[in-house]
Design an enzyme around this catalytic site. Structure first.
Site: not given
Ligand code: ATR
Length: 281
Positions: A65, A126, A128, A152, A225
């Protein structure tokens, strides 16, 4: 034959080909919707092959993306702001990048669930790619307040920093029980954009927020989903709180993409039914 498809890697889980082909067939458009599972080192040559008058457009998913921003000829203003594209449209032989993740999310919220975000308080879990698209679109709808809760914190801080000039009240907190108590005490909409609760994800058994902290007067939207009923959705249903599942955003981002590609009204029910069938529901 016109060509469309979804670009990503891996794509085994994607159900976009099923519901997009159903919509193309409904409108009797002579087009094939492909599964373009392309490895990173093949991405540049893939872009050469789609420089063709028969190429109508593509959906773009993980992990491309952001990378595709630099590979298209033009990018829409909102996709530029979000910093990612999930849809490519061949417009007079120019490849134009769009982002329909946020607009699809808002359309599902408003038309399918009758929730108008204007003036509302939102907790976004989140920070991301998906969170960014949703946050920008909610801010465009003139929400009153947004709290970003992320594991984070620095990533949440960065998103809050980018949005602070366009939303009256914004803050970033750590995704942990103690910090969530205050924002959860007064919130109209809670959106989970993390993969917590997702089948085969990092933490499939848990809800991203403790069930006992979920307040009564709110709406819960989980963009995961698979499964349709995540631990968060289950916890909300137990308390009789309105819920919105992730299939809605998935189908509505596809509906918005379909309308950009074909300039025709997307057959929403047909696409939704095809998506459910592809998931075995
Ligand atoms: P997407 O494009 O699907 O949003 P991404 O950009 O990789 O994917 O973002 C993933 C999100 O899920 C982030 O907010 C991530 O938190 P971090 O920024 O701390 O990495 C969160 N996330 C993924 N696994 C997690 C977990 N086990 N516990 C808490 N947050 C998680």
């Amino acid at each position: 034959m016109k060509q469309l498809g979804i670009l990503g890697y891996p794509l085994s889980h994607s159900i976009s080909p099923e519901f997009q082909q159903a919509a193309l067939d409904h409108h009797k458009i002579k087009a094939e919707f492909h599964r373009w599972e392309i490895k990173t080192d093949e991405l540049n040559s893939f872009f050469e092959t789609i420089q063709d008058a028969n190429f109508v457009g593509a959906s773009v998913t993980i992990p491309y993306k952001e990378q595709c921003l630099d590979l298209v000829d033009k990018v829409s203003d909102s996709a530029n702001l979000i910093g990612a594209i999930n849809c490519i449209v061949n417009t007079n032989n120019q490849l134009v990048g769009h982002n329909t993740d946020g607009s699809g999310f808002i359309r599902a919220l408003k038309t399918k669930h009758g929730f108008n975000p204007h003036g509302k308080k939102v907790l976004l879990i989140g920070a991301g790619g998906a969170a960014k698209a949703i946050a920008y679109s909610l801010v465009q709808e003139k929400i009153n307040q947004i709290t970003i809760a992320n594991r984070t914190v620095a990533r949440g801080d960065k998103l809050a920093e980018n949005l602070k000039s366009i939303v009256p009240k914004i803050n970033s907190i750590k995704l942990e029980r103690q910090s969530l108590i205050e924002p959860l005490s007064d919130v109209d909409l809670i959106v989970n954009t993390t993969s917590i609760g997702m089948k085969n994800g990092p933490d499939p058994e848990h809800s991203p927020i403790p069930a006992d902290l979920i307040p009564q007067n709110t709406v819960i939207n989980d963009i995961v989903y698979n499964p349709i009923e995540t631990p968060l959705i289950k916890a909300a249903k137990k308390k009789n709180i309105p819920t919105i599942g992730g299939l809605d955003m998935l189908v509505y981002q596809g509906i918005e993409a379909f309308e950009l590609w074909t300039k025709k009204h997307a057959p929403e029910t047909i696409m939704y039914d095809a998506a459910q069938k592809a998931l075995g529901l």
